[in-house]
Design a protein around this motif. Structure first.
Motif, PDB file in Angstrom:
ATOM      1  N   SER A   2       0.847  -1.194   0.000  1.00 30.59           N
ATOM      2  CA  SER A   2       0.000   0.000   0.000  1.00 30.59           C
ATOM      3  C   SER A   2       0.877   1.235   0.000  1.00 30.59           C
ATOM      4  O   SER A   2       1.897   1.273   0.672  1.00 30.59           O
ATOM      5  CB  SER A   2      -0.875   0.040   1.262  1.00 30.59           C
ATOM      6  N   GLN A   6      -4.114   3.309   3.846  1.00 32.19           N
ATOM      7  CA  GLN A   6      -3.732   2.166   4.666  1.00 32.19           C
ATOM      8  C   GLN A   6      -4.938   1.583   5.386  1.00 32.19           C
ATOM      9  O   GLN A   6      -5.952   2.237   5.584  1.00 32.19           O
ATOM     10  CB  GLN A   6      -2.680   2.585   5.706  1.00 32.19           C
ATOM     11  N   ILE A  10      -2.701   0.539  10.676  1.00 28.69           N
ATOM     12  CA  ILE A  10      -1.458   1.206  10.314  1.00 28.69           C
ATOM     13  C   ILE A  10      -1.538   2.645  10.810  1.00 28.69           C
ATOM     14  O   ILE A  10      -2.350   3.416  10.344  1.00 28.69           O
ATOM     15  CB  ILE A  10      -1.211   1.174   8.793  1.00 28.69           C
ATOM     16  N   ASN A  16       3.598   0.572   2.993  1.00 30.75           N
ATOM     17  CA  ASN A  16       3.342  -0.522   3.917  1.00 30.75           C
ATOM     18  C   ASN A  16       3.136  -1.802   3.120  1.00 30.75           C
ATOM     19  O   ASN A  16       2.453  -1.802   2.107  1.00 30.75           O
ATOM     20  CB  ASN A  16       2.094  -0.222   4.754  1.00 30.75           C
ATOM     21  N   ASN A  18       1.818  -5.710   3.632  1.00 33.19           N
ATOM     22  CA  ASN A  18       1.114  -6.606   4.531  1.00 33.19           C
ATOM     23  C   ASN A  18       0.854  -7.912   3.798  1.00 33.19           C
ATOM     24  O   ASN A  18       0.285  -7.917   2.722  1.00 33.19           O
ATOM     25  CB  ASN A  18      -0.208  -5.966   4.971  1.00 33.19           C
TER      26      ASN A  18
END
Length: 170
Positions: A2, A6, A10, A16, A18
């Protein structure tokens, strides 16, 4: 991966990544971690040059405490699972010229519930509560009485339905 929008857990901006390999387990799992730092574990960085300027003490941490307790497992084998996490973080820092320590407390609760309705449909829910308290926000040696209390609480619920319509549409 991302870059902007988010998920709710987060708390900081930026890139990020995940990766979720599964959500829920038929086995019970739990964990606890605790980190502690008290005044006896901190040294002073005041040297002779600073003492010559009249500075006799630094501004070390008086307390750093970080506790995380988590666990989860099945609610209904092969169909429904839960996960709960409690995090408590406290730090107290000495600030030169202020008699009261600058303290911050952060507490988070996270609850995840996942259910597999059938092979193609899954429902999940998440609830996060965050509480923050800080007593001397903005106080300094030059303006010791300008510190303010920062006190906030946030509750975030999330409900998600995932469905596989066919091999090409999720």
């Amino acid at each position: 991966v991302s870059l902007a929008a988010q998920d709710i857990e987060i708390k900081t901006p930026g890139v990020n990544m995940n990766m979720v390999v599964k959500s829920g387990s038929n086995d019970w799992h739990a964990g606890v971690k605790y980190f502690y730092e008290g005044p006896s574990l901190v040294s002073s960085n005041v040297d002779a040059e600073l003492e010559a300027e009249g500075i006799t003490e630094g501004n070390p941490n008086e307390l750093l405490s970080d506790l995380d307790i988590q666990g989860g497992g099945p609610i209904w084998r092969d169909r429904a699972w839960f996960f709960v996490d409690y995090w408590n973080f406290e730090i107290e820092k000495k600030v030169l010229g202020i008699t009261e320590n600058d303290g911050t407390q952060l507490r988070d609760w996270t609850l995840n519930l996942n259910g597999q309705i059938n092979d193609n449909n899954k429902i999940s829910g998440r609830f996060i509560q965050t509480v923050k308290y800080r007593n001397n926000r903005g106080a300094s040696r030059n303006s010791p009485y300008l510190g303010r209390i920062q006190d906030s609480s946030t509750m975030i619920p999330q409900l998600q339905w995932q469905s596989v319509l066919n091999q090409n549409v999720f």
